[in-house]
Enzyme design. Structure first.
Site, PDB file in Angstrom:
ATOM      1  N   GLY A  10     -27.700 -39.591 -26.173  1.00  0.00           N
ATOM      2  CA  GLY A  10     -28.682 -40.455 -26.826  1.00  0.00           C
ATOM      3  C   GLY A  10     -29.479 -39.702 -27.873  1.00  0.00           C
ATOM      4  O   GLY A  10     -29.155 -38.570 -28.210  1.00  0.00           O
ATOM      5  N   ASN A  11     -30.513 -40.354 -28.391  1.00  0.00           N
ATOM      6  CA  ASN A  11     -31.388 -39.694 -29.365  1.00  0.00           C
ATOM      7  C   ASN A  11     -32.836 -40.130 -29.152  1.00  0.00           C
ATOM      8  O   ASN A  11     -33.113 -40.987 -28.323  1.00  0.00           O
ATOM      9  CB  ASN A  11     -30.903 -39.951 -30.797  1.00  0.00           C
ATOM     10  CG  ASN A  11     -30.927 -41.425 -31.152  1.00  0.00           C
ATOM     11  OD1 ASN A  11     -31.981 -42.051 -31.195  1.00  0.00           O
ATOM     12  ND2 ASN A  11     -29.749 -41.989 -31.400  1.00  0.00           N
ATOM     13  N   ARG A  12     -33.733 -39.547 -29.920  1.00  0.00           N
ATOM     14  CA  ARG A  12     -35.165 -39.709 -29.690  1.00  0.00           C
ATOM     15  C   ARG A  12     -35.777 -40.904 -30.407  1.00  0.00           C
ATOM     16  O   ARG A  12     -37.003 -41.027 -30.459  1.00  0.00           O
ATOM     17  CB  ARG A  12     -35.921 -38.453 -30.133  1.00  0.00           C
ATOM     18  CG  ARG A  12     -35.627 -37.238 -29.295  1.00  0.00           C
ATOM     19  CD  ARG A  12     -36.509 -36.078 -29.745  1.00  0.00           C
ATOM     20  NE  ARG A  12     -36.190 -34.867 -29.034  1.00  0.00           N
ATOM     21  CZ  ARG A  12     -36.607 -34.592 -27.803  1.00  0.00           C
ATOM     22  NH1 ARG A  12     -37.364 -35.446 -27.147  1.00  0.00           N
ATOM     23  NH2 ARG A  12     -36.263 -33.457 -27.230  1.00  0.00           N
ATOM     24  N   SER A  13     -34.975 -41.793 -30.963  1.00  0.00           N
ATOM     25  CA  SER A  13     -35.556 -42.945 -31.659  1.00  0.00           C
ATOM     26  C   SER A  13     -36.435 -43.765 -30.716  1.00  0.00           C
ATOM     27  O   SER A  13     -36.036 -44.085 -29.603  1.00  0.00           O
ATOM     28  CB  SER A  13     -34.433 -43.834 -32.199  1.00  0.00           C
ATOM     29  OG  SER A  13     -34.982 -45.024 -32.735  1.00  0.00           O
ATOM     30  N   ALA A  17     -31.197 -45.705 -35.243  1.00  0.00           N
ATOM     31  CA  ALA A  17     -30.657 -44.347 -35.190  1.00  0.00           C
ATOM     32  C   ALA A  17     -29.305 -44.437 -34.485  1.00  0.00           C
ATOM     33  O   ALA A  17     -29.229 -44.449 -33.251  1.00  0.00           O
ATOM     34  CB  ALA A  17     -31.611 -43.426 -34.442  1.00  0.00           C
TER      35      ALA A  17
END
Ligand code: C5P
Length: 226
Positions: free
Chosen positions: A29-32, A97
Protein backbone atom coordinates in the site's frame (compact mmCIF):
# COMPACT_ATOMS: atom_id res chain seq x y z
CA UNK A 1 -21.36 30.89 -0.26
CA UNK A 2 -19.57 29.21 -3.14
CA UNK A 3 -20.50 29.98 -6.77
CA UNK A 4 -22.77 27.38 -8.46
CA UNK A 5 -20.53 27.49 -11.52
CA UNK A 6 -20.30 23.69 -11.95
CA UNK A 7 -24.06 23.23 -12.30
CA UNK A 8 -24.80 20.65 -15.02
CA UNK A 9 -21.18 19.46 -15.13
CA UNK A 10 -20.53 15.77 -14.50
CA UNK A 11 -17.20 15.16 -12.77
CA UNK A 12 -15.44 11.93 -11.82
CA UNK A 13 -12.68 12.03 -9.24
CA UNK A 14 -10.39 9.28 -7.97
CA UNK A 15 -8.96 9.57 -4.47
CA UNK A 16 -7.01 7.63 -1.87
CA UNK A 17 -4.49 4.86 -2.27
CA UNK A 18 -4.67 1.42 -3.82
CA UNK A 19 -3.81 -1.85 -2.08
CA UNK A 20 -2.15 -4.62 -4.06
CA UNK A 21 -2.69 -8.01 -2.42
CA UNK A 22 0.08 -10.49 -1.71
CA UNK A 23 -2.18 -13.07 -0.05
CA UNK A 24 -5.58 -12.99 1.72
CA UNK A 25 -4.25 -10.84 4.58
CA UNK A 26 -1.32 -8.82 3.21
CA UNK A 27 -0.93 -6.07 0.66
CA UNK A 28 1.43 -3.43 -0.73
CA UNK A 29 0.00 0.00 0.00
CA UNK A 30 0.94 3.66 0.26
CA UNK A 31 0.50 6.62 2.59
CA UNK A 32 -2.25 8.44 0.69
CA UNK A 33 -4.87 9.82 3.12
CA UNK A 34 -7.46 10.58 0.42
CA UNK A 35 -8.02 14.05 1.89
CA UNK A 36 -7.14 16.06 -1.22
CA UNK A 37 -9.36 14.00 -3.53
CA UNK A 38 -12.24 14.05 -1.05
CA UNK A 39 -11.90 17.84 -0.75
CA UNK A 40 -12.11 18.09 -4.55
CA UNK A 41 -15.31 16.02 -4.52
CA UNK A 42 -16.88 17.99 -1.67
CA UNK A 43 -16.11 21.40 -3.20
CA UNK A 44 -17.29 20.32 -6.67
CA UNK A 45 -20.62 19.16 -5.18
CA UNK A 46 -20.94 22.46 -3.30
CA UNK A 47 -20.41 24.30 -6.59
CA UNK A 48 -23.25 22.35 -8.20
CA UNK A 49 -21.43 19.55 -10.07
CA UNK A 50 -22.80 16.04 -10.39
CA UNK A 51 -19.97 14.18 -8.62
CA UNK A 52 -18.87 10.56 -8.67
CA UNK A 53 -15.97 9.73 -6.36
CA UNK A 54 -13.99 6.56 -7.03
CA UNK A 55 -12.46 6.01 -3.62
CA UNK A 56 -9.51 3.80 -2.84
CA UNK A 57 -8.24 3.41 0.72
CA UNK A 58 -8.23 6.47 2.96
CA UNK A 59 -7.89 7.31 6.62
CA UNK A 60 -11.53 6.23 7.08
CA UNK A 61 -12.94 9.45 5.60
CA UNK A 62 -16.75 9.73 5.55
CA UNK A 63 -18.35 9.78 2.09
CA UNK A 64 -18.53 13.43 0.99
CA UNK A 65 -22.02 14.97 1.00
CA UNK A 66 -23.67 15.16 -2.38
CA UNK A 67 -21.35 12.72 -4.17
CA UNK A 68 -21.96 9.20 -5.45
CA UNK A 69 -19.15 7.06 -4.06
CA UNK A 70 -17.75 3.85 -5.54
CA UNK A 71 -15.27 2.11 -3.27
CA UNK A 72 -12.41 0.18 -4.86
CA UNK A 73 -9.25 -1.48 -3.55
CA UNK A 74 -6.70 -2.38 -6.22
CA UNK A 75 -5.30 -0.36 -9.12
CA UNK A 76 -7.05 -2.68 -11.59
CA UNK A 77 -10.42 -2.13 -9.83
CA UNK A 78 -9.84 1.63 -9.81
CA UNK A 79 -9.03 1.48 -13.52
CA UNK A 80 -12.28 -0.38 -14.31
CA UNK A 81 -14.37 2.08 -12.33
CA UNK A 82 -12.67 5.15 -13.83
CA UNK A 83 -13.10 3.96 -17.42
CA UNK A 84 -16.78 3.16 -16.80
CA UNK A 85 -17.47 6.53 -15.15
CA UNK A 86 -15.32 8.60 -17.52
CA UNK A 87 -17.44 7.44 -20.47
CA UNK A 88 -20.16 9.89 -19.37
CA UNK A 89 -18.09 12.58 -17.61
CA UNK A 90 -17.26 16.15 -18.61
CA UNK A 91 -14.26 16.35 -16.27
CA UNK A 92 -12.02 13.55 -14.99
CA UNK A 93 -9.63 14.10 -12.07
CA UNK A 94 -7.03 11.49 -11.10
CA UNK A 95 -6.09 12.39 -7.53
CA UNK A 96 -5.61 8.78 -6.39
CA UNK A 97 -2.21 7.40 -5.42
CA UNK A 98 -2.21 4.41 -7.75
CA UNK A 99 0.37 1.72 -7.08
CA UNK A 100 2.83 1.57 -9.96
CA UNK A 101 3.36 -2.16 -9.34
CA UNK A 102 1.36 -5.12 -8.04
CA UNK A 103 2.56 -8.54 -6.87
CA UNK A 104 2.70 -10.79 -9.92
CA UNK A 105 0.80 -13.53 -8.09
CA UNK A 106 -1.69 -13.46 -5.25
CA UNK A 107 -1.37 -16.50 -2.98
CA UNK A 108 -4.69 -18.24 -2.23
CA UNK A 109 -3.62 -18.91 1.34
CA UNK A 110 -1.56 -16.91 3.80
CA UNK A 111 2.13 -17.09 2.93
CA UNK A 112 3.84 -19.11 5.67
CA UNK A 113 7.29 -18.70 7.13
CA UNK A 114 9.26 -21.88 7.33
CA UNK A 115 12.68 -22.90 8.60
CA UNK A 116 12.91 -25.51 5.85
CA UNK A 117 11.93 -23.37 2.87
CA UNK A 118 13.73 -20.28 1.57
CA UNK A 119 12.16 -16.89 2.36
CA UNK A 120 9.75 -15.75 -0.34
CA UNK A 121 10.73 -13.35 -3.11
CA UNK A 122 8.05 -10.99 -4.37
CA UNK A 123 7.93 -10.38 -8.11
CA UNK A 124 6.10 -7.25 -9.22
CA UNK A 125 4.17 -6.51 -12.41
CA UNK A 126 3.65 -2.99 -13.63
CA UNK A 127 0.18 -1.51 -13.28
CA UNK A 128 -1.29 0.41 -16.22
CA UNK A 129 -1.01 4.21 -16.18
CA UNK A 130 -4.71 4.97 -15.76
CA UNK A 131 -4.34 8.71 -16.32
CA UNK A 132 -2.58 8.12 -19.64
CA UNK A 133 -5.34 5.70 -20.67
CA UNK A 134 -8.07 8.19 -19.74
CA UNK A 135 -6.32 10.87 -21.84
CA UNK A 136 -6.07 8.44 -24.77
CA UNK A 137 -9.76 7.46 -24.53
CA UNK A 138 -11.22 10.86 -23.71
CA UNK A 139 -14.52 12.05 -25.17
CA UNK A 140 -14.47 15.21 -27.32
CA UNK A 141 -14.32 18.24 -25.03
CA UNK A 142 -13.66 16.20 -21.89
CA UNK A 143 -11.12 17.75 -19.52
CA UNK A 144 -8.58 15.51 -17.77
CA UNK A 145 -6.75 16.64 -14.64
CA UNK A 146 -3.76 14.82 -13.15
CA UNK A 147 -1.72 15.12 -9.99
CA UNK A 148 2.04 14.87 -9.57
CA UNK A 149 3.95 14.49 -6.34
CA UNK A 150 7.50 15.54 -7.15
CA UNK A 151 10.81 16.06 -5.43
CA UNK A 152 13.64 18.16 -6.85
CA UNK A 153 16.97 16.45 -7.59
CA UNK A 154 20.19 16.87 -9.61
CA UNK A 155 18.18 16.37 -12.83
CA UNK A 156 15.98 19.37 -12.16
CA UNK A 157 13.54 21.19 -9.93
CA UNK A 158 10.06 20.06 -8.94
CA UNK A 159 8.65 22.31 -11.68
CA UNK A 160 11.04 21.00 -14.36
CA UNK A 161 9.90 17.45 -13.65
CA UNK A 162 6.25 18.51 -13.60
CA UNK A 163 6.42 20.30 -16.97
CA UNK A 164 7.81 17.15 -18.56
CA UNK A 165 5.12 15.02 -16.88
CA UNK A 166 2.29 17.29 -18.10
CA UNK A 167 3.50 16.88 -21.70
CA UNK A 168 4.09 13.15 -21.37
CA UNK A 169 0.68 12.43 -19.83
CA UNK A 170 -1.24 14.79 -22.13
CA UNK A 171 -3.56 16.06 -19.37
CA UNK A 172 -5.20 19.51 -19.58
CA UNK A 173 -4.18 20.42 -16.04
CA UNK A 174 -1.55 19.04 -13.68
CA UNK A 175 -1.62 19.79 -9.97
CA UNK A 176 1.93 19.62 -8.69
CA UNK A 177 2.78 19.05 -5.05
CA UNK A 178 6.30 19.22 -3.70
CA UNK A 179 6.74 16.16 -1.48
CA UNK A 180 9.34 15.06 1.03
CA UNK A 181 10.03 16.67 4.43
CA UNK A 182 6.48 15.81 5.57
CA UNK A 183 4.86 17.89 2.81
CA UNK A 184 1.49 17.03 1.19
CA UNK A 185 1.05 13.39 2.25
CA UNK A 186 -1.03 12.75 5.39
CA UNK A 187 -1.28 16.49 6.14
CA UNK A 188 -4.24 18.88 6.34
CA UNK A 189 -2.64 21.55 4.16
CA UNK A 190 -1.26 21.48 0.67
CA UNK A 191 0.58 23.80 -1.71
CA UNK A 192 2.13 23.59 -5.14
CA UNK A 193 1.56 24.69 -8.70
CA UNK A 194 -1.16 24.32 -11.26
CA UNK A 195 0.19 23.77 -14.77
CA UNK A 196 -2.06 23.99 -17.84
CA UNK A 197 -1.46 22.45 -21.26
CA UNK A 198 -1.43 25.96 -22.80
CA UNK A 199 1.69 26.75 -20.74
CA UNK A 200 -0.09 28.77 -18.05
CA UNK A 201 1.43 28.23 -14.61
CA UNK A 202 0.22 29.50 -11.29
CA UNK A 203 1.51 28.77 -7.82
CA UNK A 204 -0.90 27.60 -5.15
CA UNK A 205 -0.05 28.98 -1.71
CA UNK A 206 -0.05 26.71 1.34
CA UNK A 207 -3.61 26.35 2.55
CA UNK A 208 -6.37 23.91 3.42
CA UNK A 209 -6.95 21.13 0.90
CA UNK A 210 -10.39 22.65 0.23
CA UNK A 211 -8.60 25.85 -0.80
CA UNK A 212 -6.45 23.98 -3.31
CA UNK A 213 -9.59 22.23 -4.55
CA UNK A 214 -11.23 25.61 -5.21
CA UNK A 215 -8.21 26.75 -7.23
CA UNK A 216 -8.42 23.60 -9.36
CA UNK A 217 -12.17 24.05 -9.99
CA UNK A 218 -11.63 27.74 -10.86
CA UNK A 219 -9.20 26.64 -13.56
CA UNK A 220 -11.58 23.93 -14.79
CA UNK A 221 -14.45 26.43 -15.04
CA UNK A 222 -12.17 28.71 -17.08
CA UNK A 223 -11.35 25.89 -19.50
CA UNK A 224 -14.96 24.68 -19.85
CA UNK A 225 -16.27 28.13 -20.70
CA UNK A 226 -13.82 28.66 -23.57
O1 C5P B 1 3.65 9.26 -12.99
P1 C5P B 1 3.05 9.63 -11.68
O2 C5P B 1 2.66 8.44 -10.85
O3 C5P B 1 3.83 10.65 -10.90
O4 C5P B 1 1.70 10.38 -12.09
C1 C5P B 1 0.77 10.78 -11.13
C2 C5P B 1 -0.57 10.90 -11.79
O5 C5P B 1 -0.86 9.74 -12.55
C3 C5P B 1 -1.70 11.02 -10.79
O6 C5P B 1 -2.74 11.77 -11.38
C4 C5P B 1 -2.10 9.55 -10.59
O7 C5P B 1 -3.43 9.44 -10.16
C5 C5P B 1 -1.90 8.99 -11.98
N1 C5P B 1 -1.50 7.58 -12.06
C6 C5P B 1 -2.32 6.69 -12.74
N2 C5P B 1 -1.96 5.37 -12.87
C7 C5P B 1 -0.81 4.92 -12.34
C8 C5P B 1 0.04 5.82 -11.65
C9 C5P B 1 -0.33 7.12 -11.53
O8 C5P B 1 -3.37 7.11 -13.24
N3 C5P B 1 -0.48 3.65 -12.47
Amino acid sequence: ALPRDLEGVRVVISAGGTREPLDPVRYLGNRSSGKQGYALARVAAQRGAEVTLVAGHTVALPDPAGATVRHVSTALELREAMHAEAASADVVVMAAAVADFRPATRADVKIKKSDELPDPVVTLDRNPDILAELVRDRRPGQLVVGFAAETGDEQGSVLDHARVKLKRKGADLLVVNAVGDGKAFETEDNSGWLLAADGTERSIPLGAKAQLASTVWDAVVGLIKR
